[in-house]
Scaffold this motif. Structure first.
Motif, short mmCIF file in Angstrom:
data_model
loop_
_atom_site.label_atom_id
_atom_site.label_comp_id
_atom_site.label_asym_id
_atom_site.label_seq_id
_atom_site.Cartn_x
_atom_site.Cartn_y
_atom_site.Cartn_z
N GLU A 5 1.07 -1.34 0.03
CA GLU A 5 -0.08 -0.01 -0.10
C GLU A 5 0.75 1.12 0.01
O GLU A 5 0.43 2.41 -0.27
N SER A 6 2.01 1.13 0.27
CA SER A 6 3.10 2.26 0.46
C SER A 6 4.47 1.92 0.07
O SER A 6 4.57 0.56 0.02
N THR A 26 -7.37 0.94 -4.34
CA THR A 26 -6.46 1.85 -4.71
C THR A 26 -5.68 1.87 -5.99
O THR A 26 -5.13 2.98 -6.55
N ARG A 39 -1.06 4.75 -7.93
CA ARG A 39 -0.30 3.98 -6.76
C ARG A 39 0.67 3.21 -7.36
O ARG A 39 1.92 3.01 -6.92
N GLN A 42 3.76 5.25 -8.37
CA GLN A 42 4.43 5.80 -6.85
C GLN A 42 5.30 4.73 -6.53
O GLN A 42 6.42 4.91 -6.34
#
Length: 363
Positions: A5-6, A26, A39, A42
Protein backbone atom coordinates in the motif's frame (compact mmCIF):
# COMPACT_ATOMS: atom_id res chain seq x y z
CA UNK A 1 4.09 -11.88 -4.02
CA UNK A 2 3.77 -8.60 -2.17
CA UNK A 3 0.60 -6.69 -1.29
CA UNK A 4 1.89 -3.13 -0.93
CA UNK A 5 0.00 0.00 0.00
CA UNK A 6 3.06 2.23 0.41
CA UNK A 7 6.71 2.21 -0.79
CA UNK A 8 7.74 0.69 2.53
CA UNK A 9 5.66 -2.40 1.73
CA UNK A 10 7.60 -3.23 -1.45
CA UNK A 11 11.23 -4.24 -0.74
CA UNK A 12 13.90 -2.71 -2.96
CA UNK A 13 16.37 -5.59 -3.19
CA UNK A 14 18.22 -7.26 -6.09
CA UNK A 15 17.72 -10.89 -5.10
CA UNK A 16 14.52 -11.78 -7.00
CA UNK A 17 11.77 -9.99 -8.95
CA UNK A 18 8.89 -8.77 -6.77
CA UNK A 19 5.29 -9.14 -7.95
CA UNK A 20 3.13 -6.49 -6.30
CA UNK A 21 -0.57 -7.40 -6.25
CA UNK A 22 -2.45 -4.12 -5.99
CA UNK A 23 -5.53 -3.50 -3.83
CA UNK A 24 -8.81 -2.94 -5.73
CA UNK A 25 -9.59 0.19 -3.70
CA UNK A 26 -6.35 1.98 -4.64
CA UNK A 27 -5.23 0.67 -8.04
CA UNK A 28 -8.19 -0.65 -10.03
CA UNK A 29 -7.88 -0.18 -13.80
CA UNK A 30 -10.85 1.54 -15.43
CA UNK A 31 -9.57 2.91 -18.73
CA UNK A 32 -8.11 -0.11 -20.48
CA UNK A 33 -4.82 0.03 -18.63
CA UNK A 34 -2.51 1.94 -20.97
CA UNK A 35 -1.78 4.43 -18.20
CA UNK A 36 -0.69 2.82 -14.91
CA UNK A 37 -2.70 3.71 -11.81
CA UNK A 38 -1.07 6.45 -9.75
CA UNK A 39 -0.34 4.09 -6.88
CA UNK A 40 1.52 1.74 -9.23
CA UNK A 41 3.63 4.62 -10.56
CA UNK A 42 4.41 5.78 -7.04
CA UNK A 43 5.58 2.34 -5.92
CA UNK A 44 7.66 1.91 -9.07
CA UNK A 45 9.44 5.22 -8.63
CA UNK A 46 9.91 5.29 -4.87
CA UNK A 47 11.15 3.17 -2.01
CA UNK A 48 11.10 3.78 1.71
CA UNK A 49 13.98 5.92 2.92
CA UNK A 50 15.94 5.31 6.09
CA UNK A 51 14.12 8.16 7.77
CA UNK A 52 10.56 7.34 8.73
CA UNK A 53 7.91 9.01 6.62
CA UNK A 54 10.25 9.84 3.74
CA UNK A 55 10.90 8.19 0.39
CA UNK A 56 13.75 8.03 -2.08
CA UNK A 57 14.25 6.79 -5.62
CA UNK A 58 13.88 3.05 -6.09
CA UNK A 59 17.20 1.48 -7.13
CA UNK A 60 16.19 -1.97 -8.35
CA UNK A 61 13.34 -0.86 -10.58
CA UNK A 62 13.58 -3.73 -13.03
CA UNK A 63 12.58 -6.20 -10.34
CA UNK A 64 9.34 -4.38 -9.47
CA UNK A 65 6.31 -5.78 -11.34
CA UNK A 66 2.70 -4.89 -10.69
CA UNK A 67 -0.56 -6.77 -11.11
CA UNK A 68 -3.68 -4.60 -10.99
CA UNK A 69 -7.39 -5.58 -11.01
CA UNK A 70 -9.85 -4.75 -13.76
CA UNK A 71 -12.62 -2.58 -12.31
CA UNK A 72 -15.26 -3.95 -14.71
CA UNK A 73 -14.68 -7.54 -13.56
CA UNK A 74 -14.60 -6.96 -9.84
CA UNK A 75 -18.34 -7.16 -9.10
CA UNK A 76 -18.65 -10.84 -10.03
CA UNK A 77 -15.65 -11.74 -7.89
CA UNK A 78 -17.00 -9.76 -4.94
CA UNK A 79 -20.40 -11.49 -5.21
CA UNK A 80 -18.73 -14.91 -5.27
CA UNK A 81 -16.57 -13.99 -2.29
CA UNK A 82 -19.67 -13.01 -0.31
CA UNK A 83 -21.36 -16.28 -1.25
CA UNK A 84 -18.35 -18.26 -0.07
CA UNK A 85 -18.21 -16.24 3.14
CA UNK A 86 -21.86 -17.04 3.89
CA UNK A 87 -21.39 -20.77 3.31
CA UNK A 88 -18.31 -20.93 5.53
CA UNK A 89 -20.05 -18.92 8.26
CA UNK A 90 -22.87 -21.47 8.25
CA UNK A 91 -20.46 -24.39 8.42
CA UNK A 92 -18.54 -22.75 11.27
CA UNK A 93 -21.65 -22.18 13.41
CA UNK A 94 -22.45 -25.12 15.74
CA UNK A 95 -25.94 -23.75 16.43
CA UNK A 96 -26.91 -23.55 12.75
CA UNK A 97 -25.27 -26.87 11.87
CA UNK A 98 -27.34 -28.53 14.60
CA UNK A 99 -30.49 -27.86 12.56
CA UNK A 100 -29.04 -29.47 9.41
CA UNK A 101 -28.96 -33.08 8.38
CA UNK A 102 -25.69 -34.78 7.52
CA UNK A 103 -26.70 -34.71 3.85
CA UNK A 104 -27.27 -30.94 3.99
CA UNK A 105 -23.91 -30.39 5.70
CA UNK A 106 -22.15 -32.46 3.04
CA UNK A 107 -23.93 -30.45 0.33
CA UNK A 108 -22.73 -27.20 1.92
CA UNK A 109 -19.16 -28.47 1.96
CA UNK A 110 -19.39 -29.31 -1.74
CA UNK A 111 -20.76 -25.83 -2.43
CA UNK A 112 -17.90 -24.34 -0.45
CA UNK A 113 -15.34 -26.23 -2.54
CA UNK A 114 -17.06 -25.14 -5.75
CA UNK A 115 -17.20 -21.53 -4.58
CA UNK A 116 -13.51 -21.53 -3.73
CA UNK A 117 -12.62 -22.80 -7.20
CA UNK A 118 -14.94 -20.28 -8.82
CA UNK A 119 -13.59 -17.43 -6.73
CA UNK A 120 -10.01 -18.37 -7.61
CA UNK A 121 -10.79 -18.30 -11.31
CA UNK A 122 -12.67 -15.02 -11.00
CA UNK A 123 -9.79 -13.42 -9.09
CA UNK A 124 -7.31 -14.55 -11.73
CA UNK A 125 -9.53 -13.02 -14.40
CA UNK A 126 -9.86 -9.80 -12.40
CA UNK A 127 -6.10 -9.40 -11.95
CA UNK A 128 -5.32 -9.23 -15.64
CA UNK A 129 -3.37 -5.96 -15.95
CA UNK A 130 0.37 -6.53 -15.70
CA UNK A 131 2.83 -3.62 -15.59
CA UNK A 132 6.49 -4.47 -15.99
CA UNK A 133 9.57 -2.26 -16.47
CA UNK A 134 10.97 -1.37 -19.86
CA UNK A 135 13.56 1.19 -20.94
CA UNK A 136 10.90 3.88 -21.31
CA UNK A 137 9.06 3.12 -18.07
CA UNK A 138 6.28 0.70 -17.24
CA UNK A 139 4.82 -1.38 -20.06
CA UNK A 140 1.25 -2.67 -19.87
CA UNK A 141 0.17 -6.09 -21.00
CA UNK A 142 -3.12 -7.92 -20.46
CA UNK A 143 -2.87 -11.47 -19.15
CA UNK A 144 -5.06 -13.62 -21.39
CA UNK A 145 -7.55 -16.28 -20.36
CA UNK A 146 -5.21 -19.07 -21.47
CA UNK A 147 -2.51 -17.94 -19.04
CA UNK A 148 -4.88 -17.38 -16.10
CA UNK A 149 -7.43 -20.20 -16.22
CA UNK A 150 -7.59 -23.55 -14.47
CA UNK A 151 -5.52 -24.02 -11.33
CA UNK A 152 -2.89 -21.49 -12.41
CA UNK A 153 -1.69 -19.12 -9.70
CA UNK A 154 -1.18 -15.42 -10.33
CA UNK A 155 2.59 -15.92 -10.22
CA UNK A 156 2.39 -18.75 -12.75
CA UNK A 157 0.24 -16.62 -15.04
CA UNK A 158 2.77 -13.78 -14.93
CA UNK A 159 5.71 -16.11 -15.57
CA UNK A 160 3.91 -17.64 -18.55
CA UNK A 161 3.18 -14.19 -19.95
CA UNK A 162 6.81 -13.05 -19.57
CA UNK A 163 8.43 -16.38 -20.40
CA UNK A 164 10.67 -14.87 -23.10
CA UNK A 165 12.17 -12.44 -20.56
CA UNK A 166 13.12 -15.01 -17.93
CA UNK A 167 16.74 -16.24 -17.75
CA UNK A 168 16.64 -19.71 -16.23
CA UNK A 169 19.42 -22.00 -15.06
CA UNK A 170 19.81 -23.71 -18.44
CA UNK A 171 19.89 -20.48 -20.48
CA UNK A 172 23.65 -20.68 -21.13
CA UNK A 173 26.30 -17.96 -21.21
CA UNK A 174 25.41 -14.44 -22.30
CA UNK A 175 27.45 -13.10 -25.23
CA UNK A 176 30.32 -10.64 -24.81
CA UNK A 177 28.34 -7.99 -26.73
CA UNK A 178 25.46 -8.38 -24.27
CA UNK A 179 27.85 -7.87 -21.37
CA UNK A 180 29.43 -4.77 -22.88
CA UNK A 181 26.20 -3.14 -24.03
CA UNK A 182 23.81 -4.13 -21.24
CA UNK A 183 25.77 -4.94 -18.08
CA UNK A 184 29.20 -3.34 -18.05
CA UNK A 185 29.71 0.07 -16.45
CA UNK A 186 31.60 1.75 -19.26
CA UNK A 187 33.84 3.89 -17.05
CA UNK A 188 35.10 0.88 -15.10
CA UNK A 189 37.99 -1.48 -15.81
CA UNK A 190 36.52 -4.09 -13.48
CA UNK A 191 33.19 -5.20 -12.04
CA UNK A 192 32.42 -7.69 -9.32
CA UNK A 193 30.23 -10.62 -10.23
CA UNK A 194 27.74 -9.33 -7.68
CA UNK A 195 27.56 -6.00 -9.52
CA UNK A 196 27.01 -7.79 -12.84
CA UNK A 197 24.12 -9.78 -11.37
CA UNK A 198 22.63 -6.66 -9.79
CA UNK A 199 22.51 -4.91 -13.16
CA UNK A 200 19.60 -7.17 -14.07
CA UNK A 201 17.67 -5.78 -11.12
CA UNK A 202 18.72 -2.16 -11.71
CA UNK A 203 18.33 -1.57 -15.43
CA UNK A 204 14.71 -1.43 -16.63
CA UNK A 205 14.15 -3.56 -19.69
CA UNK A 206 16.69 -6.29 -18.96
CA UNK A 207 15.58 -9.88 -18.55
CA UNK A 208 14.76 -11.42 -15.18
CA UNK A 209 17.60 -13.50 -13.77
CA UNK A 210 16.15 -16.59 -12.07
CA UNK A 211 19.54 -18.28 -11.66
CA UNK A 212 23.14 -17.04 -11.44
CA UNK A 213 24.52 -20.04 -13.33
CA UNK A 214 24.28 -18.26 -16.72
CA UNK A 215 26.36 -15.39 -15.28
CA UNK A 216 29.00 -17.80 -13.99
CA UNK A 217 29.10 -19.39 -17.43
CA UNK A 218 29.35 -15.93 -18.97
CA UNK A 219 32.39 -15.01 -16.86
CA UNK A 220 34.07 -18.28 -17.79
CA UNK A 221 33.45 -17.54 -21.47
CA UNK A 222 34.73 -13.96 -21.19
CA UNK A 223 38.00 -15.17 -19.68
CA UNK A 224 38.44 -18.17 -21.97
CA UNK A 225 37.50 -16.56 -25.27
CA UNK A 226 37.51 -12.76 -25.02
CA UNK A 227 40.66 -11.70 -23.15
CA UNK A 228 39.05 -10.85 -19.81
CA UNK A 229 40.58 -11.84 -16.47
CA UNK A 230 38.96 -12.98 -13.24
CA UNK A 231 40.11 -12.47 -9.66
CA UNK A 232 38.98 -14.75 -6.86
CA UNK A 233 39.43 -12.55 -3.80
CA UNK A 234 38.63 -15.38 -1.44
CA UNK A 235 41.49 -17.64 -2.53
CA UNK A 236 43.73 -14.92 -4.01
CA UNK A 237 43.77 -16.52 -7.46
CA UNK A 238 43.98 -14.86 -10.87
CA UNK A 239 42.42 -16.59 -13.88
CA UNK A 240 43.85 -15.68 -17.26
CA UNK A 241 44.05 -17.77 -20.41
CA UNK A 242 46.25 -15.69 -22.75
CA UNK A 243 49.96 -16.43 -23.32
CA UNK A 244 51.41 -12.93 -23.75
CA UNK A 245 52.98 -11.36 -20.69
CA UNK A 246 51.03 -8.61 -18.88
CA UNK A 247 52.66 -5.22 -19.40
CA UNK A 248 52.27 -4.51 -15.69
CA UNK A 249 54.05 -7.71 -14.58
CA UNK A 250 57.50 -6.56 -13.34
CA UNK A 251 59.27 -9.90 -12.93
CA UNK A 252 61.36 -11.78 -15.52
CA UNK A 253 59.65 -15.06 -14.68
CA UNK A 254 56.47 -15.77 -16.68
CA UNK A 255 53.27 -14.53 -15.05
CA UNK A 256 51.56 -17.85 -15.74
CA UNK A 257 54.18 -19.65 -13.63
CA UNK A 258 52.98 -17.95 -10.44
CA UNK A 259 51.29 -20.36 -8.02
CA UNK A 260 48.47 -17.81 -7.77
CA UNK A 261 47.63 -17.89 -11.48
CA UNK A 262 45.34 -20.36 -13.24
CA UNK A 263 45.47 -20.58 -17.04
CA UNK A 264 42.08 -22.23 -17.50
CA UNK A 265 38.67 -21.60 -15.99
CA UNK A 266 35.32 -23.36 -15.60
CA UNK A 267 32.01 -21.89 -14.54
CA UNK A 268 32.35 -23.80 -11.27
CA UNK A 269 35.44 -21.66 -10.52
CA UNK A 270 33.32 -18.50 -10.64
CA UNK A 271 31.50 -17.27 -7.57
CA UNK A 272 29.02 -14.45 -7.11
CA UNK A 273 29.97 -11.77 -4.61
CA UNK A 274 31.79 -8.51 -4.05
CA UNK A 275 35.18 -10.25 -3.67
CA UNK A 276 35.00 -11.92 -7.08
CA UNK A 277 35.94 -9.49 -9.83
CA UNK A 278 35.95 -9.55 -13.63
CA UNK A 279 38.56 -7.39 -15.39
CA UNK A 280 38.55 -6.12 -18.95
CA UNK A 281 42.20 -7.18 -19.29
CA UNK A 282 45.01 -8.71 -17.28
CA UNK A 283 46.97 -5.46 -16.85
CA UNK A 284 44.23 -3.93 -14.71
CA UNK A 285 44.10 -7.06 -12.55
CA UNK A 286 47.88 -7.05 -12.02
CA UNK A 287 47.77 -3.35 -11.14
CA UNK A 288 45.21 -4.03 -8.41
CA UNK A 289 46.65 -7.26 -7.00
CA UNK A 290 50.39 -7.34 -7.73
CA UNK A 291 51.23 -7.49 -4.03
CA UNK A 292 48.95 -10.51 -3.60
CA UNK A 293 50.31 -12.57 -6.50
CA UNK A 294 53.39 -14.57 -5.56
CA UNK A 295 56.40 -14.33 -7.82
CA UNK A 296 57.26 -17.64 -9.51
CA UNK A 297 60.27 -19.62 -8.27
CA UNK A 298 63.29 -17.63 -9.37
CA UNK A 299 66.13 -19.09 -11.43
CA UNK A 300 69.74 -18.04 -11.88
CA UNK A 301 71.05 -17.37 -15.38
CA UNK A 302 74.64 -18.52 -15.97
CA UNK A 303 77.15 -17.84 -18.70
CA UNK A 304 77.20 -20.52 -21.39
CA UNK A 305 81.00 -20.17 -21.61
CA UNK A 306 82.22 -20.15 -18.02
CA UNK A 307 79.17 -20.82 -15.85
CA UNK A 308 79.39 -17.51 -14.00
CA UNK A 309 76.12 -15.96 -12.80
CA UNK A 310 74.65 -13.40 -15.17
CA UNK A 311 72.78 -10.59 -13.47
CA UNK A 312 69.64 -9.20 -15.11
CA UNK A 313 69.83 -11.35 -18.24
CA UNK A 314 68.04 -10.14 -21.35
CA UNK A 315 66.45 -12.18 -24.09
CA UNK A 316 66.56 -15.96 -24.11
CA UNK A 317 69.29 -18.56 -23.60
CA UNK A 318 72.20 -18.87 -24.11
CA UNK A 319 73.35 -16.10 -21.74
CA UNK A 320 76.91 -14.70 -21.49
CA UNK A 321 78.77 -12.84 -18.79
CA UNK A 322 80.48 -9.51 -19.51
CA UNK A 323 83.77 -11.25 -20.22
CA UNK A 324 82.29 -13.46 -22.91
CA UNK A 325 79.78 -11.15 -24.52
CA UNK A 326 80.01 -7.77 -26.18
CA UNK A 327 77.23 -5.63 -27.55
CA UNK A 328 79.05 -5.50 -30.89
CA UNK A 329 81.30 -8.58 -31.22
CA UNK A 330 80.85 -12.31 -31.02
CA UNK A 331 82.73 -13.67 -28.01
CA UNK A 332 83.87 -16.69 -30.05
CA UNK A 333 84.83 -15.34 -33.48
CA UNK A 334 85.00 -11.56 -33.04
CA UNK A 335 82.50 -10.73 -35.76
CA UNK A 336 80.79 -7.34 -35.46
CA UNK A 337 77.48 -8.77 -34.25
CA UNK A 338 75.94 -9.54 -30.86
CA UNK A 339 77.08 -12.91 -29.56
CA UNK A 340 73.55 -14.21 -29.44
CA UNK A 341 73.20 -13.33 -33.14
CA UNK A 342 76.25 -15.27 -34.30
CA UNK A 343 74.49 -18.49 -35.20
CA UNK A 344 77.62 -20.59 -35.73
CA UNK A 345 78.97 -20.06 -32.24
CA UNK A 346 75.57 -19.75 -30.61
CA UNK A 347 74.90 -23.33 -31.70
CA UNK A 348 78.22 -24.39 -30.25
CA UNK A 349 77.37 -22.58 -27.04
CA UNK A 350 74.04 -24.35 -26.84
CA UNK A 351 75.78 -27.70 -27.21
CA UNK A 352 78.17 -26.70 -24.47
CA UNK A 353 75.30 -25.59 -22.27
CA UNK A 354 73.80 -29.07 -22.46
CA UNK A 355 76.94 -30.33 -20.74
CA UNK A 356 77.13 -27.32 -18.41
CA UNK A 357 73.45 -26.20 -18.09
CA UNK A 358 72.95 -22.45 -18.40
CA UNK A 359 70.11 -22.25 -15.87
CA UNK A 360 69.70 -23.92 -12.52
CA UNK A 361 67.16 -23.44 -9.78
CA UNK A 362 68.21 -21.26 -6.87
CA UNK A 363 68.44 -23.31 -3.74
Amino acid sequence: MEFPESPADLPDTPDTPKLAVMHPDTAAVEDGGDTPPNRVTQLYEQQAAKHEGETETRIYKNYALFLAPDADRMDAAIDEARRLEAIEALLDSPEQKADLSSEQIEELRERSDEAQLMLGELVRNVYRHLYYPDRDGLTHITIGATESNGGTTLVDAVQTTLEDKIVKRDAGARGSAHVQQKLWQQTQDAMSTEALVNQYAKKPGLDYLFSTKPIRETVSSLVSDHGYAYWDGESGTAYWVRTTEPETWPHPEPFAKSPDVETSIRDSDVQIGSDFVVYRDIDALVDDHLDEIDRPEQTVATCAECGAEVENPEGSEPYYCEEHQSDTTCSSCGKEVAASSCWTHADAARNASQTNPGRRARR
